[in-house]
Write a protein that holds these residues in place. Structure first.
Motif, PDB file in Angstrom:
ATOM      1  N   GLN A   1      53.726  58.245  80.258  1.00 30.57           N
ATOM      2  CA  GLN A   1      54.386  57.373  79.279  1.00 30.57           C
ATOM      3  C   GLN A   1      53.780  55.990  79.338  1.00 30.57           C
ATOM      4  O   GLN A   1      53.762  55.366  80.404  1.00 30.57           O
ATOM      5  CB  GLN A   1      55.891  57.300  79.555  1.00 30.57           C
ATOM      6  CG  GLN A   1      56.616  58.619  79.435  1.00 30.57           C
ATOM      7  CD  GLN A   1      58.093  58.499  79.731  1.00 30.57           C
ATOM      8  OE1 GLN A   1      58.599  57.396  79.974  1.00 30.57           O
ATOM      9  NE2 GLN A   1      58.798  59.616  79.714  1.00 30.57           N
TER      10      GLN A   1
ATOM     11  N   SER B   1      52.534  51.692  82.465  1.00 29.66           N
ATOM     12  CA  SER B   1      52.788  53.096  82.193  1.00 29.66           C
ATOM     13  C   SER B   1      53.477  53.754  83.381  1.00 29.66           C
ATOM     14  O   SER B   1      53.511  53.197  84.487  1.00 29.66           O
ATOM     15  CB  SER B   1      51.490  53.833  81.855  1.00 29.66           C
ATOM     16  OG  SER B   1      50.576  53.729  82.935  1.00 29.66           O
TER      17      SER B   1
ATOM     18  N   ASN C   1      54.517  52.545  78.452  1.00 30.80           N
ATOM     19  CA  ASN C   1      55.732  51.805  78.104  1.00 30.80           C
ATOM     20  C   ASN C   1      55.460  50.470  77.432  1.00 30.80           C
ATOM     21  O   ASN C   1      56.281  49.982  76.659  1.00 30.80           O
ATOM     22  CB  ASN C   1      56.571  51.581  79.371  1.00 30.80           C
ATOM     23  CG  ASN C   1      56.951  52.880  80.045  1.00 30.80           C
ATOM     24  OD1 ASN C   1      57.294  53.846  79.380  1.00 30.80           O
ATOM     25  ND2 ASN C   1      56.854  52.926  81.366  1.00 30.80           N
TER      26      ASN C   1
END
Length: 309
Positions: free
Chosen positions: A166, A85, A168
């Motif tokens: 985020q 992340s 990912n």
């Protein structure tokens, strides 16, 4: 020279003042301490501090900063989940209390990063531990929202704000990935089989409908053809009857035997048999008794047609 000797004292004062000047770069806030205690903050640009008393303790960046995280969590059904992340954060605002909090809350940037990373990891691990392995991939947004809700409160107490989180990449152990691939493949095969079955059903249904429509059309055409043939035969008989009646009436007026008409029709029929028989063998009784029998049958048919008419 005499003037310089008289103004020698100006030089130390100038050097003292010059030594108190300093600059703060754009995107940062300067924190000044006096005798080791917080005194004030300085905005970007040229600033002044009292020499020997004030000290530029730290430059606090107010720009956005990011850090990448890689860690592991365990689901409620004991499946290992690996996260990658990106965390984006910044100073909450440029208020004096906030900048003071940021400057003195942690000893160094390293300590801040360690606390921030461990806080985010702990929040995600706590959330994932309540979910099953099959649910993790579908709750990515829920994980982000849950972390923002919990972590942002903690960060604000440190003077920071969580801008974005985020996630990912989410992966599992090799055995789980293999089993998930098999499940997906089997589901795809099942869906393909269902689609193929539906397509075949539709094809056969349409073919059956087409065949049924063709049969209906053919039957309707045959019905209409039979009707037309029947009408043609009826009209033919009607015309024959009319012709025979007119011929018989003319024969009577000429005082001739009407049986001559039947004999003529019989000979015309034999002629037609010979012309259109296409090689078929037709047996006829050529004796006088056979002719009389045939004439009686024709007369009987004529009488029946006359009654129908």
């Amino acid at each position: 020279m005499d003037l310089l000797k008289e103004l020698w004292w100006v030089i130390p004062i100038f050097l003292l003042i010059a030594g108190g000047l300093f600059t703060v770069n754009q995107g940062t806030i300067g924190v000044v301490t006096r005798l080791g205690k917080y005194h004030s903050i300085k905005m970007p640009g040229l600033n002044f501090k009292v020499p020997f008393l004030d000290q530029l303790y730290k430059r606090v960046s107010i720009q956005n900063r990011s850090v990448e995280l890689e860690f592991q969590a365990v689901t409620v059904d004991q499946a290992n989940v690996y996260f990658k992340s990106m965390l984006l954060y910044s100073v909450l605002n440029i208020d004096e209390d906030t900048i003071k909090n940021v400057a003195f809350k942690f000893i160094s940037e390293k300590d801040l990063m360690q606390a921030l990373i461990r806080t985010v990891e702990g929040s995600i691990r706590a959330f994932v531990s309540t979910k099953k392995q099959a649910e993790v991939l579908n709750v990515r947004r829920d994980i982000v929202e849950n972390v923002k809700e919990q972590v942002d409160v903690q960060l604000e107490s440190w003077g920071y704000h969580l801008q974005d989180l985020q996630i990912n990449d989410i992966t599992f152990d090799e055995a789980i990935i293999t089993s998930m691939s098999k499940v997906v493949a089997s589901n795809n095969l099942k869906a393909a089989a269902e689609n193929e079955g539906q397509a075949l059903l539709i094809t056969k249904t349409k073919a059956a409908e087409a065949e049924g429509n063709a049969i209906k059309i053919a039957a309707e055409a045959e019905r209409q053809a039979a009707q037309l043939r029947g009408q043609g035969v009826a009209l033919f008989r009607e015309e024959v009857a009319k012709g025979m009646s007119q011929a018989a009436e003319q024969m009577k007026q000429a005082n001739l035997d009407t049986n001559v008409i039947l004999f003529s029709m019989w000979t015309e029929a034999i002629k037609n048999f010979a012309e259109y028989g296409k090689g078929n063998v037709i047996f006829l009784d050529g004796s006088s008794e056979g002719m009389e029998k045939t004439m009686r049958q024709i007369m009987a048919m004529q009488q029946m047609d006359g009654k129908k008419i």
